[in-house]
Design a protein around this motif. Structure first.
Motif, short mmCIF file in Angstrom:
data_model
loop_
_atom_site.label_atom_id
_atom_site.label_comp_id
_atom_site.label_asym_id
_atom_site.label_seq_id
_atom_site.Cartn_x
_atom_site.Cartn_y
_atom_site.Cartn_z
N TYR A 96 0.85 -1.19 0.00
CA TYR A 96 0.00 0.00 0.00
C TYR A 96 0.89 1.24 0.00
N ASP A 97 0.27 2.41 -0.15
CA ASP A 97 1.03 3.65 -0.39
C ASP A 97 1.34 4.43 0.87
N MET A 98 0.55 4.23 1.94
CA MET A 98 0.74 5.02 3.15
C MET A 98 0.55 4.16 4.40
N TRP A 99 1.10 4.65 5.49
CA TRP A 99 1.09 3.94 6.77
C TRP A 99 0.66 4.93 7.85
N SER A 100 -0.37 4.61 8.62
CA SER A 100 -0.85 5.45 9.72
C SER A 100 -0.31 4.91 11.03
N GLU A 101 0.40 5.78 11.79
CA GLU A 101 1.10 5.29 12.99
C GLU A 101 1.34 6.45 13.96
N GLY A 102 1.66 6.12 15.21
CA GLY A 102 2.07 7.12 16.20
C GLY A 102 3.48 7.59 15.91
N GLY A 103 3.66 8.89 15.79
CA GLY A 103 4.93 9.45 15.30
C GLY A 103 6.16 9.03 16.07
N PHE A 104 6.09 8.98 17.40
CA PHE A 104 7.33 8.74 18.13
C PHE A 104 7.76 7.28 18.19
N VAL A 105 7.00 6.37 17.56
CA VAL A 105 7.47 4.98 17.52
C VAL A 105 8.00 4.57 16.14
N VAL A 106 7.87 5.46 15.17
CA VAL A 106 8.22 5.09 13.78
C VAL A 106 9.67 4.64 13.66
N ALA A 107 10.60 5.41 14.23
CA ALA A 107 12.02 5.05 14.11
C ALA A 107 12.31 3.70 14.74
N SER A 108 11.70 3.40 15.88
CA SER A 108 11.93 2.12 16.55
C SER A 108 11.35 0.96 15.75
N VAL A 109 10.17 1.17 15.17
CA VAL A 109 9.56 0.12 14.34
C VAL A 109 10.44 -0.18 13.14
N LEU A 110 10.95 0.87 12.48
CA LEU A 110 11.83 0.67 11.33
C LEU A 110 13.13 -0.03 11.73
N LYS A 111 13.64 0.32 12.90
CA LYS A 111 14.86 -0.34 13.39
C LYS A 111 14.62 -1.83 13.60
N ASP A 112 13.43 -2.17 14.12
CA ASP A 112 13.08 -3.57 14.35
C ASP A 112 13.12 -4.40 13.06
N ILE A 113 12.78 -3.76 11.94
CA ILE A 113 12.76 -4.49 10.66
C ILE A 113 13.99 -4.17 9.82
N HIS A 114 15.03 -3.62 10.50
CA HIS A 114 16.34 -3.37 9.88
C HIS A 114 16.25 -2.40 8.70
N GLN A 115 15.48 -1.33 8.93
CA GLN A 115 15.36 -0.27 7.93
C GLN A 115 15.78 1.05 8.55
N PRO A 116 16.38 1.96 7.77
CA PRO A 116 16.81 3.25 8.31
C PRO A 116 15.61 4.15 8.59
N PRO A 117 15.77 5.12 9.51
CA PRO A 117 14.65 5.99 9.85
C PRO A 117 14.16 6.84 8.69
N ASP A 118 15.04 7.08 7.70
CA ASP A 118 14.62 7.89 6.55
C ASP A 118 14.06 7.05 5.40
N ALA A 119 13.69 5.79 5.69
CA ALA A 119 13.06 4.96 4.66
C ALA A 119 11.65 5.45 4.36
N VAL A 120 11.09 6.25 5.29
CA VAL A 120 9.74 6.80 5.09
C VAL A 120 9.77 8.30 5.34
N GLU A 121 8.72 8.98 4.91
CA GLU A 121 8.59 10.41 5.17
C GLU A 121 7.13 10.73 5.47
N VAL A 122 6.91 11.82 6.20
CA VAL A 122 5.56 12.19 6.63
C VAL A 122 4.80 12.83 5.47
#
Length: 257
Positions: free
Chosen positions: A165-191
């Motif tokens: 899908y094209d977008m992801w709805s999430e709580g802002g302050f957990v995004v970096a930790s979620v991406l880290k969990d799946i071995h992705q950099p924090p800038d893999a997504v943008e608001v």
């Protein structure tokens, strides 16, 4: 002997009145499990509250859907953290706020501008969120017609990044930790945009003892008043302002079905 038995029964009754089942979820850095032990900002705050009450009830980290179902169906359950909305205020007693989050709509890096350029057409593009979350509710309330539900934030992020899908709805302050969990950099997504600002609470199920809720309220107030809450909040979320008020809202504590 009879007096001793009566005293024991009274003690047991008092203990049962205070007993509560505590659930949280894997939502770092707010709540998560580290080496089998619950951890995170809200977990640390809850443990500080428990210390004031001399309460050693275990904190169980469970899938959100399970914890939320228990909260809605079983007296004597506390789940954290729970986003406040009108529907939930009719279903549970909320004590907090323990944190304030922005619900953000995210896209893959470099794609936000193109999505915004669609104008109202953006609402027909698919959005992902995790099942039972207030972030899914926020996307639906905003007008998105296709909201895909996944069991965890990590799976939601993975599905976004592989193009499900094209977008992801999430709580802002957990995004970096979620991406880290799946071995992705924090800038893999943008608001793409902020959907709402959301207060997060400790939630007590319908039918939970009013005395128990009041004990939690008094201890939470003490933790905020003496600076312990702000210290913990700033340790985990140094860029955010700690909410220092204490509110008890929703169902009257002790309300039955």
């Amino acid at each position: 002997m009879a007096k001793g038995l009566l005293a024991l029964l009274l003690l047991l009754t008092a203990w049962q009145a205070r007993a509560i089942t505590i659930y949280t979820e894997d939502w770092p850095p707010i709540t998560f499990q580290h080496n089998g032990v619950p951890d995170g900002m809200a977990v640390e705050v809850v443990r500080e509250i428990q210390a004031r009450m001399h309460d050693n009830s275990a904190i169980d980290v469970v899938p959100w859907a399970r914890g939320y179902k228990e909260l809605l169906t079983t007296p004597g359950v506390m789940l954290f953290t729970v986003g406040r909305n009108d529907t939930r205020e009719k279903q549970m007693t909320l004590l907090g706020p323990i944190a304030i989050s922005q619900t953000v709509l995210l896209a893959r890096k470099g794609e936000a501008a193109g999505l915004l350029a669609l104008g109202n057409g953006i609402y027909h593009r698919p959005v992902g969120a995790y099942r039972g979350s207030i972030f899914a509710d926020a996307a639906i309330a905003a007008g998105f017609v296709e909201v895909d539900l996944a069991p965890t934030p990590q799976i939601t992020a993975q599905k976004l990044l592989v193009g499900r899908y094209d977008m992801w709805s999430e709580g802002g302050f957990v995004v970096a930790s979620v991406l880290k969990d799946i071995h992705q950099p924090p800038d893999a997504v943008e608001v793409v945009r902020v959907l709402e600002t959301l207060e997060l609470y400790l939630a007590f199920s319908r039918g939970t003892s009013a005395a128990e809720v009041k004990r939690w309220q008094a201890a939470f107030s003490a933790v905020k008043k003496d600076g312990s809450f702000k210290r913990i909040y700033n340790k985990w979320l140094p860029r955010d302002v700690a909410p220092m008020d204490v509110k008890l809202i929703g169902l009257q504590p002790g309300s039955g079905h």
